[in-house]
Design an enzyme around this catalytic site. Structure first.
Site, mmCIF file in Angstrom:
data_model
loop_
_atom_site.group_PDB
_atom_site.id
_atom_site.type_symbol
_atom_site.label_atom_id
_atom_site.label_comp_id
_atom_site.label_asym_id
_atom_site.label_seq_id
_atom_site.Cartn_x
_atom_site.Cartn_y
_atom_site.Cartn_z
ATOM 1 C CG HIS A 1 21.960 53.973 12.674
ATOM 2 N ND1 HIS A 1 22.879 52.761 12.343
ATOM 3 C CD2 HIS A 1 22.583 54.955 13.015
ATOM 4 C CE1 HIS A 1 23.965 53.234 12.556
ATOM 5 N NE2 HIS A 1 24.069 54.543 13.089
ATOM 6 C CD GLU A 2 21.567 58.707 13.108
ATOM 7 O OE1 GLU A 2 22.132 58.857 14.503
ATOM 8 O OE2 GLU A 2 22.036 58.245 12.404
ATOM 9 C CG HIS B 1 23.640 56.465 17.450
ATOM 10 N ND1 HIS B 1 24.772 55.806 17.920
ATOM 11 C CD2 HIS B 1 23.799 56.545 16.073
ATOM 12 C CE1 HIS B 1 25.550 55.578 16.939
ATOM 13 N NE2 HIS B 1 25.102 55.979 15.779
ATOM 14 C CD GLU C 1 27.540 53.200 14.119
ATOM 15 O OE1 GLU C 1 27.522 54.403 14.462
ATOM 16 O OE2 GLU C 1 26.975 53.025 12.811
#
Ligand code: MG
Length: 497
Positions: free
Chosen positions: A261-262, A265, A291
């Protein structure tokens, strides 16, 4: 051109100052000794004050005003640059220093009160602080201005140009569709996840996680991965993006998917075109779009069968004893297990958005005055029962679970779900454009995916608004049907309903 160059120089300097503040923040969350907290709060507050002063200087306003009148002379991205400066400047000007410092002071006090209230499982300890914050945010909304709902003024900071009325329509559709799917899943045979109840070495999780984000294309010479209480991504320069994660021996999936997830980003932050790097357009165009980048990697790619065709043998070789009786199919079902739960951050892909819709609807009523702070716990529990069919037994697993409101973040939650919906809509288009996408994923080859994301999304930063970007890529505005279809197609197969 002289004025434009001046403005670009100013933008670069403001960005440098912001990066320095963010470095202090990153250090606070990852490395700083506990007793550094007071001094650090003062350093950040003072630098933020300087940043605010510099961003609202009268002479800066004059330059922007001049440029706005002649903006037609400039290229599309320079025009976007001038407009963004104008927007940021006008917003900063509308908020008096006193309101900003009151909000900063009250929210920093409220956070420790929230921690205590959560520990004591007692919302009434936190309610007086939340009352103060809601009143300050109402004042903020009034000063920023809005047309139909005070919520829009707050939302605009996180999801520029989006209105709560549009979100409401999208969320209502989503809620109806998801509730039906949840019902079907509930009456299907449930997935066995016994194998997760073992200890998974953190060092081994970290080693595996680092390999995955490297394969995704996250360059460790332009970034880092560290551990913090809550995972986040922060940018300290155009070639310095820091990711954080958290691991637990008891929760194999938590660290694994946080990393992916990160890194999603982080890749966005590292992908801005040279032309806008180091300046104010070098930022995600909205939190929802940001997101979408993390969720797409985490869910559409990271929770797909193909992804684990490649990675499961590797994970199994790292945890040979723990996973010896688990085949790929069982593992795939386990990472996609759906079960309505009380806690948002533990929610699966299907029920997650229902947690967000609940918060969005409560926030709308709080800001309009329809709902009083003291009535929040009851309103929360009722909605939980309505949306997810379960009722919290205490405030701690209900209304007190998230830190956001104590930090003054009202208007922020919906961006999580907008991200999910944007993510699927973009992925759908990407699938059409990259013929071999599934084969690539099942070989751990993400080059074409990253290159598509760079070309279509990352490189632009904030040149296009979220809505413009969505239309440019998919030919239409945000449409929740893509998300609902994706969920239905995927989970019908997994749960056989
Ligand atoms: Mg995120």
């Amino acid at each position: 051109m002289k004025n434009l160059n001046k403005l670009k120089k100013t933008g670069q300097n403001l960005t440098k100052l912001l990066n320095a503040i963010e470095l202090l923040y990153w250090d606070q969350e990852t490395k700083m000794p506990k007793n550094g907290v007071e001094g650090r709060a003062e350093q950040i507050a003072y630098l933020s004050e300087i940043l605010h002063e510099k961003s609202t200087e009268v002479k800066l306003g004059k330059i922007i005003d001049n440029l706005i009148t002649e903006e037609d002379k400039y290229s599309y991205s320079d025009k976007a640059f001038i407009k963004k400066f104008h927007r940021d400047y006008s917003m900063a000007k509308k908020l008096p220093g006193e309101l900003i410092s009151n909000l900063a002071k009250e929210t920093s006090l409220a956070q420790s009160v929230w921690v205590e209230a959560k520990k004591a499982n007692n919302f009434s300890l936190f309610a007086p602080k939340l009352n103060i914050i809601v009143d300050l945010l109402k004042e903020k909304a009034d000063r920023l201005g809005y047309v139909s709902h005070p919520y829009d003024a707050l939302l605009d900071e996180y999801e520029p140009f989006m209105k709560s009325e549009s979100i409401k329509k999208i969320f209502d559709k989503l809620q109806t569709g998801l509730s039906e799917i949840v019902k079907k899943i509930k009456s299907s045979e449930q997935i066995d996840t016994e194998f997760l109840k073992q200890k998974y070495s953190i060092a081994k999780q970290d080693k595996f996680g680092r390999q995955v984000i490297k394969d995704m294309g996250f360059p460790m010479d332009s970034g880092r991965l560290d551990v913090s209480a809550h995972p986040f991504t922060i940018t300290l320069g155009s070639k310095d993006v820091r990711l954080t994660t958290r691991y637990s021996e008891d929760a194999l999936f938590s660290g694994l998917f946080s990393n992916i997830h990160e890194a999603g980003h982080g890749l966005y932050e590292l992908g801005f075109s040279k032309e806008i790097q180091g300046n104010i357009l070098a930022t995600g165009t909205s939190l929802g779009i940001h997101e979408s980048q993390s969720r797409m990697w985490e869910n559409q790619i990271g929770r797909s069968y193909g992804f684990w065709q490649h990675y499961y043998p590797k994970l199994k070789s790292i945890f040979p004893n723990e996973l010896k009786n688990v085949e790929l199919d069982g593992f795939y079902r386990a990472i996609n297990k759906v079960s309505p739960s009380l806690i948002r951050v533990e929610a699966d892909e299907v029920t997650y958005n229902l947690h967000i819709i609940l918060r969005f609807n409560l926030e709308l009523d709080l800001m309009s005055g329809k709902l009083k702070v003291n009535d929040l716990p009851e309103a929360w529990n009722e909605k939980m029962e309505n949306y997810l069919g379960i009722r919290p037994e205490s405030d701690g697993e209900g209304v007190l679970q998230d830190v956001h409101w104590s930090s003054g973040l009202i208007g922020y939650f919906p961006t999580y779900s907008l991200g999910n919906i944007y993510g699927v809509q973009f992925y759908n288009k990407m699938k059409n454009d990259i013929v071999n996408i599934e084969k690539n994923i099942s070989r751990g080859n993400f080059e074409e995916i990253l290159s598509w994301l760079r070309t279509n999304i990352h490189s632009y930063g904030s040149v296009y608004s979220a809505e413009e970007l969505c239309k440019k890529i998919t030919g239409e505005t945000l449409n929740p049907e893509y998300f609902l279809n994706y969920i239905d197609y995927k989970y019908k197969k997994i749960y056989n309903y």
